[in-house]
Scaffold this active site. Structure first.
Site, PDB file in Angstrom:
ATOM      1  N   MET A  31       0.843  -1.202   0.000  1.00 40.63           N
ATOM      2  CA  MET A  31       0.000   0.000   0.000  1.00 40.63           C
ATOM      3  C   MET A  31       0.881   1.257   0.000  1.00 40.63           C
ATOM      4  O   MET A  31       0.408   2.351   0.336  1.00 40.63           O
ATOM      5  CB  MET A  31      -0.940  -0.014   1.203  1.00 40.63           C
ATOM      6  CG  MET A  31      -1.916  -1.186   1.136  1.00 40.63           C
ATOM      7  SD  MET A  31      -3.410  -0.937   2.086  1.00 40.63           S
ATOM      8  CE  MET A  31      -2.730  -0.805   3.718  1.00 40.63           C
ATOM      9  N   ALA A  33       4.097   3.967   0.865  1.00 42.53           N
ATOM     10  CA  ALA A  33       4.840   4.488   2.024  1.00 42.53           C
ATOM     11  C   ALA A  33       5.905   3.455   2.393  1.00 42.53           C
ATOM     12  O   ALA A  33       5.973   2.956   3.518  1.00 42.53           O
ATOM     13  CB  ALA A  33       3.919   4.807   3.197  1.00 42.53           C
ATOM     14  N   HIS A  38       9.221  -3.559   3.279  1.00 41.23           N
ATOM     15  CA  HIS A  38       8.771  -3.810   1.906  1.00 41.23           C
ATOM     16  C   HIS A  38       9.972  -4.158   1.005  1.00 41.23           C
ATOM     17  O   HIS A  38       9.896  -5.050   0.171  1.00 41.23           O
ATOM     18  CB  HIS A  38       8.112  -2.553   1.314  1.00 41.23           C
ATOM     19  CG  HIS A  38       6.886  -2.079   2.034  1.00 41.23           C
ATOM     20  ND1 HIS A  38       6.839  -0.896   2.736  1.00 41.23           N
ATOM     21  CD2 HIS A  38       5.654  -2.630   2.145  1.00 41.23           C
ATOM     22  CE1 HIS A  38       5.634  -0.729   3.235  1.00 41.23           C
ATOM     23  NE2 HIS A  38       4.890  -1.765   2.905  1.00 41.23           N
ATOM     24  N   ASP A 151       2.534  -9.263   9.231  1.00 38.73           N
ATOM     25  CA  ASP A 151       1.074  -9.407   9.178  1.00 38.73           C
ATOM     26  C   ASP A 151       0.767 -10.905   9.141  1.00 38.73           C
ATOM     27  O   ASP A 151       0.368 -11.452   8.114  1.00 38.73           O
ATOM     28  CB  ASP A 151       0.532  -8.677   7.946  1.00 38.73           C
ATOM     29  CG  ASP A 151       0.875  -7.199   7.995  1.00 38.73           C
ATOM     30  OD1 ASP A 151       0.235  -6.470   8.749  1.00 38.73           O
ATOM     31  OD2 ASP A 151       1.827  -6.784   7.299  1.00 38.73           O
ATOM     32  N   GLN A 154      -2.669 -12.151   8.175  1.00 41.45           N
ATOM     33  CA  GLN A 154      -2.909 -11.883   6.751  1.00 41.45           C
ATOM     34  C   GLN A 154      -2.282 -12.980   5.889  1.00 41.45           C
ATOM     35  O   GLN A 154      -2.869 -13.439   4.911  1.00 41.45           O
ATOM     36  CB  GLN A 154      -2.323 -10.522   6.387  1.00 41.45           C
ATOM     37  CG  GLN A 154      -2.309 -10.226   4.908  1.00 41.45           C
ATOM     38  CD  GLN A 154      -1.912  -8.800   4.613  1.00 41.45           C
ATOM     39  OE1 GLN A 154      -2.699  -7.891   4.766  1.00 41.45           O
ATOM     40  NE2 GLN A 154      -0.677  -8.582   4.205  1.00 41.45           N
ATOM     41  N   SER A 186       6.752  -0.232   9.852  1.00 37.64           N
ATOM     42  CA  SER A 186       5.385  -0.127   9.363  1.00 37.64           C
ATOM     43  C   SER A 186       5.187   1.262   8.790  1.00 37.64           C
ATOM     44  O   SER A 186       5.738   2.237   9.312  1.00 37.64           O
ATOM     45  CB  SER A 186       4.415  -0.334  10.536  1.00 37.64           C
ATOM     46  OG  SER A 186       3.126   0.103  10.166  1.00 37.64           O
ATOM     47  N   SER A 187       4.393   1.342   7.732  1.00 38.88           N
ATOM     48  CA  SER A 187       4.104   2.656   7.146  1.00 38.88           C
ATOM     49  C   SER A 187       3.450   3.554   8.197  1.00 38.88           C
ATOM     50  O   SER A 187       3.634   4.768   8.195  1.00 38.88           O
ATOM     51  CB  SER A 187       3.163   2.497   5.954  1.00 38.88           C
ATOM     52  OG  SER A 187       3.706   1.577   5.034  1.00 38.88           O
TER      53      SER A 187
HETATM   54  P1  AMP Z   1       1.526  -2.980   3.433  1.00 37.36           P
HETATM   55  O1  AMP Z   1       2.068  -1.937   2.522  1.00 37.36           O
HETATM   56  O2  AMP Z   1       1.518  -2.587   4.871  1.00 37.36           O
HETATM   57  O3  AMP Z   1       0.220  -3.571   2.959  1.00 37.36           O
HETATM   58  O4  AMP Z   1       2.561  -4.180   3.381  1.00 37.36           O
HETATM   59  C1  AMP Z   1       2.896  -4.805   2.163  1.00 37.36           C
HETATM   60  C2  AMP Z   1       3.659  -6.068   2.467  1.00 37.36           C
HETATM   61  O5  AMP Z   1       4.841  -5.764   3.195  1.00 37.36           O
HETATM   62  C3  AMP Z   1       2.853  -7.061   3.344  1.00 37.36           C
HETATM   63  O6  AMP Z   1       3.072  -8.379   2.883  1.00 37.36           O
HETATM   64  C4  AMP Z   1       3.440  -6.839   4.701  1.00 37.36           C
HETATM   65  O7  AMP Z   1       3.324  -7.969   5.554  1.00 37.36           O
HETATM   66  C5  AMP Z   1       4.888  -6.563   4.357  1.00 37.36           C
HETATM   67  N1  AMP Z   1       5.547  -5.845   5.452  1.00 37.36           N
HETATM   68  C6  AMP Z   1       5.134  -4.679   6.021  1.00 37.36           C
HETATM   69  N2  AMP Z   1       5.969  -4.333   7.028  1.00 37.36           N
HETATM   70  C7  AMP Z   1       6.906  -5.311   7.089  1.00 37.36           C
HETATM   71  C8  AMP Z   1       8.039  -5.533   7.925  1.00 37.36           C
HETATM   72  N3  AMP Z   1       8.373  -4.696   8.906  1.00 37.36           N
HETATM   73  N4  AMP Z   1       8.791  -6.631   7.701  1.00 37.36           N
HETATM   74  C9  AMP Z   1       8.469  -7.500   6.708  1.00 37.36           C
HETATM   75  N5  AMP Z   1       7.411  -7.349   5.892  1.00 37.36           N
HETATM   76  C10 AMP Z   1       6.646  -6.269   6.075  1.00 37.36           C
END
Ligand code: AMP
Length: 282
Positions: A31, A33, A38, A151, A154, A186-187
């Site tokens: 998503m 940020a 990521h 997650d 998820q 985290s974003s």
């Molecule tokens: P998001 O943009 O938050 O939807 O995350 C996109 C992907 O990145 C998802 O598969 C998340 O689980 C993964 N992700 C987000 N933060 C982390 C992190 N700190 N370490 C590993 N994977 C992450």
């Protein structure tokens, strides 16, 4: 890096890529940020595929709280620079109309997987995640999809989705990337005030302490410990702490089952909701 805004362009380009013999396509949905969490997924996908696609799409269907959707951080230009520097081959960044030309009514049956933990506090969230991931998988048609253990629930939902839809996409789980003080990247961290940010590492500290306590204490003692720890920090508000079977995600009552356990937390720092987990091996 190809930057693609429409479904038709994405399908066309990927057909051409496959014609060129690049048959192994890795996909990293996000998503935006973007942060090192990521980017670790991109890095892993680059190692295992001929062509790596990432997507940036803030999916309205998975936000059960409209202010969370409005306030979700958006840093598109910076994201593009990061993806280029990690040699991502294609970025798919569609509009909402492009992803959902029609209203979505699909309701998945994930059994108890979407009623525990996040599912309990964010009704409809995982159904929204599943709808967008299915749609993106249909467009990109990857061999492998990369998802973070950050997650954890998820990840279980996506695995179930792939099974239900018989998508044939191999799901690759990637370890959680953390800041030096242990806070999971985290974003949403960008929305923390300096004080909240300084205290947010509490989540990981408590998870680590809970992990140690599983050697000597009962589930109810550990839960009491975690609740008291959060209560003693006024800036933080615990939403839930759960010890669950890492495969089924069902809450456990007995720590001596010799099964892998996941300890999960959701907590608010101001209006920023953060989640984290650690795996506890038998
Ligand atoms: P998001 O943009 O938050 O939807 O995350 C996109 C992907 O990145 C998802 O598969 C998340 O689980 C993964 N992700 C987000 N933060 C982390 C992190 N700190 N370490 C590993 N994977 C992450």
């Amino acid at each position: 890096m190809h930057i693609i805004y429409t479904t038709n362009q994405a399908i066309k380009l990927l057909e051409q890529i496959r014609r060129e013999g690049k048959s192994q396509i890795g996909f990293v949905p996000t998503m935006g940020a973007l942060h090192k969490g990521h980017l670790a997924l991109i890095e892993r996908a680059k190692m295992e595929n001929d062509f790596v696609v990432s997507s940036i799409f803030v999916n309205p269907l998975q936000f059960n709280n409209s202010s969370d959707l409005i306030n979700y951080p958006r840093t598109f230009d910076h994201d593009v620079e990061l993806l280029k520097s990690y040699q991502c081959d294609m970025l798919f960044c569609p509009t909402v109309n492009e992803i959902y030309p029609e209203p979505q009514s699909k309701v998945y049956d994930f059994g108890h997987l979407d009623t525990v933990m996040e599912g309990r506090y964010r009704p409809g969230h995982f159904n929204g995640v599943a709808i967008v991931v299915k749609r993106l998988f249909d467009i990109i048609n990857p061999q492998k999809g990369y998802f973070g253990e950050k997650d954890y629930q998820q990840l279980a939902i996506i695995r179930k989705l792939v099974q239900l839809e018989q998508s044939g996409v191999e799901i690759v789980a990637c370890s959680t990337i953390r800041e030096v003080d242990g806070l999971a990247m985290s974003s949403r961290n960008a929305r923390l005030s300096p004080d909240q940010r300084a205290k947010a590492s509490l989540i990981y500290q408590i998870l680590q302490q809970a992990k140690v306590l599983t050697k000597s204490h009962s589930v109810s003692e550990i839960k009491k410990f975690v609740v008291e720890k959060f209560d003693s920090e006024p800036i933080a508000k615990l939403e839930y702490f759960e010890l669950s079977d890492a495969e089924t995600l069902l809450p456990i009552t007995d720590l001596h089952t010799r099964r892998k356990i996941v300890a999960s937390v959701a907590a608010y720092f101001g209006d920023v909701r953060l989640i984290d987990n650690v795996i506890i091996f038998p």
